[in-house]
Design an enzyme around this catalytic site. Structure first.
Site, mmCIF file in Angstrom:
data_model
loop_
_atom_site.group_PDB
_atom_site.id
_atom_site.type_symbol
_atom_site.label_atom_id
_atom_site.label_comp_id
_atom_site.label_asym_id
_atom_site.label_seq_id
_atom_site.Cartn_x
_atom_site.Cartn_y
_atom_site.Cartn_z
ATOM 1 N N ASP A 40 0.844 -1.195 0.000
ATOM 2 C CA ASP A 40 0.000 0.000 0.000
ATOM 3 C C ASP A 40 0.880 1.246 0.000
ATOM 4 O OD1 ASP A 40 -2.873 1.130 0.479
ATOM 5 O OD2 ASP A 40 -1.603 2.175 1.930
ATOM 6 N N TYR A 45 3.475 9.812 0.173
ATOM 7 C CA TYR A 45 4.435 9.245 1.119
ATOM 8 C C TYR A 45 5.875 9.594 0.740
ATOM 9 C CZ TYR A 45 0.368 6.400 2.406
ATOM 10 O OH TYR A 45 -0.881 5.971 2.780
ATOM 11 N N LYS A 74 -2.177 6.186 -4.497
ATOM 12 C CA LYS A 74 -3.236 7.162 -4.244
ATOM 13 C C LYS A 74 -2.958 8.493 -4.941
ATOM 14 C CE LYS A 74 -3.548 4.974 0.279
ATOM 15 N NZ LYS A 74 -2.189 4.378 0.270
ATOM 16 N N HIS A 107 -6.932 10.025 -2.570
ATOM 17 C CA HIS A 107 -6.400 9.987 -1.201
ATOM 18 C C HIS A 107 -7.304 10.682 -0.182
ATOM 19 C CE1 HIS A 107 -2.246 9.530 0.906
ATOM 20 N NE2 HIS A 107 -3.231 9.357 1.769
#
Length: 328
Positions: A40, A45, A74, A107
């Site tokens: 994931d 990130y 996302k 997201h």
């Protein structure tokens, strides 16, 4: 592993949020080596190149094939406009070194002004480097973003598309106009925020639910969004249940989610903890134990989009609307 969403997605995945760049490649590689097949990730990130390097290494060494893996990413808030959705997806694919995603999620239901890749990537909750906490909202209809996501699925860039951080009310709106309904809604869910009504709604409409931060406060103490006292691992009831089954509290809270039909994406850098998090299928919680865990509900949300949309609410934070002056 079980597939609560019914789309081939393994029930337990490795979460990559807060994985530091310097160790992410090794973490992802080790996760695949010990049996993970669900990764994931997200543009926000900031470590998708490293995630991709770990995946490539595992494939090159014959630990798995691309087809064995389920890779989620996302769409970030700054790419909600129709023309920016495919650009953002392609950037993610390029960073991961992949031809397609198994699942691509929106997201947050928060649309921020577009930030060019060469100016700041990923832009996070800001409009330019060094300007954290200062955001420019660009209200884009969620329908526009979803229609662009549907085009991605039709093109094969994403095998499935979904949403994250949506309520039942927002999902009802999406269901009223979508050609392709969301395959998954990824939401914060742990023993202190179980969201049973939302989970039930998703089940009723055949939308899978993925619980992020399934271990609760552990993801948030270090960034000041939770206190150490909010760690559910301190709960006597959970300790008792864990002792009964010869498992850890972490395994019990993950089993709780899987047993009620949710997938989970816990993050860990420890090989032993990764193995532990995968080992949640060899036991079953009794109805009484499930009720005891349900009784721990506090409606405690650690990751609140409403807070982000207000500019974090911290002194010095600013939030503006495209074409309008800063108002907070």
């Amino acid at each position: 592993m079980a597939d609560p969403a019914g789309i081939g997605m393994p029930a337990v995945g490795l979460g990559c949020w807060k994985a530091e760049k310097g160790v992410t490649e090794e973490v992802v590689y080790n996760a695949i080596k010990v049996g993970y097949r669900h990764i994931d990730s997200a543009a926000d990130y900031g470590n998708e190149k490293e995630v991709g390097a770990g995946i490539r290494r595992a494939i090159q060494e014959g630990l798995c094939t691309r087809g064995d893996l389920w890779v989620t990413s996302k769409l970030w808030n700054t790419y909600h406009r129709r023309e920016h959705v495919p650009l953002a997806c392609q950037r993610t694919l390029d960073d991961l070194g992949l031809d397609y995603l198994d699942l691509y999620l929106i997201h947050f239901p928060i649309s921020l002004a577009f930030v060019p890749f060469d100016q700041c990537y990923p832009p996070e909750w800001t409009d330019k480097p060094g300007n954290a906490g200062h955001m420019i909202l660009d209200p884009v209809p969620y329908r526009e973003t979803w229609e662009a996501m549907q085009t991605l699925q039709e093109s094969g860039k994403a095998k499935h598309i979904g949403v994250s951080n949506l309520t039942a009310q927002s999902l009802m709106d999406v269901l009223s106009y979508c050609k392709i309904k969301p395959a998954v809604n990824q939401i914060e869910s742990h023993v202190y925020l179980q969201q049973p009504g939302l989970v039930a709604f998703c089940k009723a409409h055949n939308i899978g639910v993925t619980a992020f931060s399934p271990l609760g406060a552990k993801s948030y103490v270090g960034i000041g969004l939770a206190t150490a006292e909010e760690d559910c691992f301190l709960e006597p009831a959970l300790k008792s249940i864990a002792d009964t089954h010869g498992k850890t509290v972490g395994q019990v809270v993950l089993r709780f989610q899987v047993q009620r039909g949710c997938s989970v994406v816990p993050k860990s850098q420890s090989i032993d903890r990764m193995k532990e998090n995968l080992d949640v299928f060899g036991f079953e919680l009794s109805a009484e134990e499930m009720r005891a865990i349900e009784g721990l509900e506090r409606n405690r949300r650690f990751n609140d989009p409403g807070v982000f949309a207000r500019g974090w609410g911290a002194p010095g934070s600013t939030i503006a609307l495209v074409g309008h002056p800063i108002y907070a």
